[in-house]
Design an enzyme around this catalytic site. Structure first.
Site, PDB file in Angstrom:
ATOM      1  CG  HIS A   1      48.581 -20.258 -29.778  1.00 20.69           C
ATOM      2  ND1 HIS A   1      49.672 -19.326 -29.971  1.00 20.69           N
ATOM      3  CD2 HIS A   1      47.749 -19.308 -30.540  1.00 20.69           C
ATOM      4  CE1 HIS A   1      49.425 -18.712 -30.266  1.00 20.69           C
ATOM      5  NE2 HIS A   1      48.797 -18.976 -31.156  1.00 20.69           N
TER       6      HIS A   1
ATOM      7  CD  GLU B   1      45.823 -21.270 -25.941  1.00 23.67           C
ATOM      8  OE1 GLU B   1      46.898 -22.610 -25.765  1.00 23.67           O
ATOM      9  OE2 GLU B   1      46.515 -20.241 -26.724  1.00 23.67           O
TER      10      GLU B   1
END
Length: 399
Positions: free
Chosen positions: A191, A277
Site C-alpha cells: 500500500h 506501506e
C-alpha cells in the site's frame, strides 16, 4: 552468421531488461509479463486469476524451478500490489522485482537458491480499474482508491470478527479463489500513505483501536521486523510524521478495519500475510520510483526467504498415503480455524526458532503428538521437516 544470430537472440532474451522507472499503464503491464514469460519460460508461468469489473485481467506471474505446478515440500509465496488504485508504487516495484529475479537466476547464487526452493506468485495490480483513473502527484484522497464499483477492496473480504458489509467484488472473489488454489505459506500486500509494516489482526471483537493479538503474534512481529530492518529507513519508525517502534505495528493498534485481506489470508487461508506501506505520498512523482526500489529491494528478498521459517511435512497413513484435512495444532496456539493438511497431506507452519509440540488428529486415526526443535531454516532454504505417520483406529474405537 552464427555469431550474429546468437547476438540477436541475446538481445531478444533480455529486451525486457530496459524496464524504466515510470508508471506503466495496464496494457504495458500485460505485455511486460508476457515478454518475461516468453524469455524465461523455464522458470516462469503466467496465468490470470480473473478479471476486474471493467474486464481487465488480474495477471499473476509465477517464478520457480517448477513454475507450472506445486511440488510437495516447496512453499508457495505471493506478493500483491496496487490493492488501492491510487497507491501504485507497489505496482512498479513488483515489476522491477520480477525483472530482478528472472535476470539474476543462474548468475546470483542467493537468488537462484531462492527460486529453486519456492514458487513466487506476483500479482502486480489487484485494482487495475482504480489505477487507470488515478492521478500522479495526489498524495492523499480517495480518487482511484476504489474499484469500478466504488468499493474498497481491502474492506471487502469475509470478516473473522463478525459480519460482512457488502457483496464480494469480482476482484475480491478472484483473490479468495486464488488463496485457496495453492497451499500459500507467506504473503505480503502493498500500500501507500505511510512507511511501515503491519500485521494481524486488523480488527477485534470490539472494532476498536486496540492491540489485537493473534495466536502467532511472535511470528508476525518477526516477519514485520524482517521487512522493516532490511529496509533503508523503515526501521527508524519516525517517517511520514508518524511514530512506530521499529517501523512495525499491529494492524488494529494502528486503526481497526473490517473485511481486510490480511486477516482473511491468516484465518481462512492458513497463509501468514503482512501489509507493507511503501511511501508517505500515495501517488508520488515517477522520478521517485528508483528511490523506492532501492529502499525496498533487500526487504522484498529477505521476506521471501521467511517461507523457510518454521516446520513443514506430511501427514500419512501406514500405507504411506496422504491424510487430507488432518488438523495440525501447535500447543499453546489456538487458531480461530485450525490449520489442516492439503489433499497431498502437506502442512506448513511458520514458527520462530524454539521447541514446539505439534498435535495431529484426523477422523478415523489415533491422534499423535510430537515435540520438535525448530531452527532458522532460511539459510538452508528449507524449514525443518517433520512427517507424521498415523495409525488407524480399530472399528471398536471409532465413533
Amino acid at each position: 552468421m552464427y555469431v550474429v544470430c546468437c547476438l540477436l537472440f541475446m538481445c531478444h532474451r533480455y529486451s525486457h531488461a530496459s524496464l524504466d522507472f515510470k508508471y506503466h499503464r495496464t496494457d504495458f503491464l500485460e505485455t511486460f509479463l508476457k515478454d518475461v514469460h516468453a524469455n524465461f519460460s523455464s522458470i516462469t508461468h503466467l496465468y490470470s486469476i480473473g478479471k476486474s469489473v471493467e474486464g481487465r485481467e488480474l495477471s499473476v506471474i509465477v517464478i520457480g524451478e517448477t513454475p507450472n505446478e506445486h511440488r510437495i515440500g516447496i512453499p508457495e509465496v505471493k506478493y500483491i500490489g496496487n490493492i488501492h488504485g491510487n497507491e501504485p508504487v507497489s505496482r512498479e516495484i513488483l515489476l522491477h522485482l520480477i525483472e530482478y529475479l528472472v535476470s539474476s537466476y543462474q548468475t546470483d547464487t542467493n537468488i537462484t537458491d531462492l527460486i529453486n526452493s519456492m514458487r513466487i506468485h506476483i500479482l502486480p495490480s489487484m485494482n487495475p480499474d482504480g489505477f487507470e483513473i488515478s492521478r500522479v502527484g495526489k498524495c492523499s484522497g480517495t480518487h482511484g482508491r476504489y474499484n469500478a464499483n466504488n468499493t474498497d477492496l481491502n474492506r471487502n473480504f469475509p470478516e473473522p470478527f463478525g459480519g460482512r458489509f457488502s457483496p464480494f467484488e469480482p476482484e475480491t472473489e478472484a483473490v479468495i479463489r486464488w488463496i485457496h488454489s495453492e497451499p500459500f505459506v507467506l504473503s505480503a500486500s502493498f500500500h501507500g500513505g505511510a512507511v511501515l509494516t503491519a500485521y494481524p489482526y486488523d480488527n477485534n471483537n470490539q472494532g476498536s483501536t486496540n492491540y489485537s493479538r493473534s495466536p502467532d503474534d511472535d511470528v508476525f512481529k518477526y516477519l514485520a521486523k524482517t521487512y522493516s530492518f532490511n529496509h533503508k529507513t523503515m526501521y527508524k519508525g519516525n517517517l511520514c510524521k508518524m511514530k512506530f517502534l521499529d517501523g512495525v505495528t499491529n494492524g488494529a493498534k494502528w486503526y481497526s478495519i473490517a473485511g481486510g485481506m490480511q486477516d482473511y489470508n491468516y484465518v481462512w487461508g492458513q497463509c501468514f500475510e503482512v501489509t507493507v506501506e511503501l511511501s508517505c505520498c500515495k501517488y508520488p512523482p515517477a522520478a521517485q520510483l528508483p528511490h523506492f526500489w532501492d529502499q525496498n529491494k533487500a526487504s522484498l528478498i529477505a521476506l521471501l526467504k521467511q517461507a523457510h521459517l518454521g516446520i513443514k511435512g506430511r501427514v500419512l497413513d501406514q500405507d504411506n498415503s496422504p491424510v487430507s484435512k488432518a488438523i495440525v495444532n501447535v500447543f499453546g496456539r489456538k487458531n480461530l480455524i485450525p490449520f489442516q493438511t492439503s489433499k497431498l497431506g502437506e502442512y506448513y507452519r511458520l514458527l520462530v526458532p524454539g521447541e514446539y509440540t505439534l498435535m495431529v488428529e484426523a477422523k478415523g486415526f489415533k491422534p499423535m503428538n510430537k515435540t520438535v526443535d525448530v531452527f532458522d531454516g532460511t539459510s538452508s532454504s528449507s524449514a525443518v521437516v517433520s512427517d507424521f505417520i498415523l495409525t488407524k483406529l480399530d472399528e471398536s474405537q471409532q465413533t
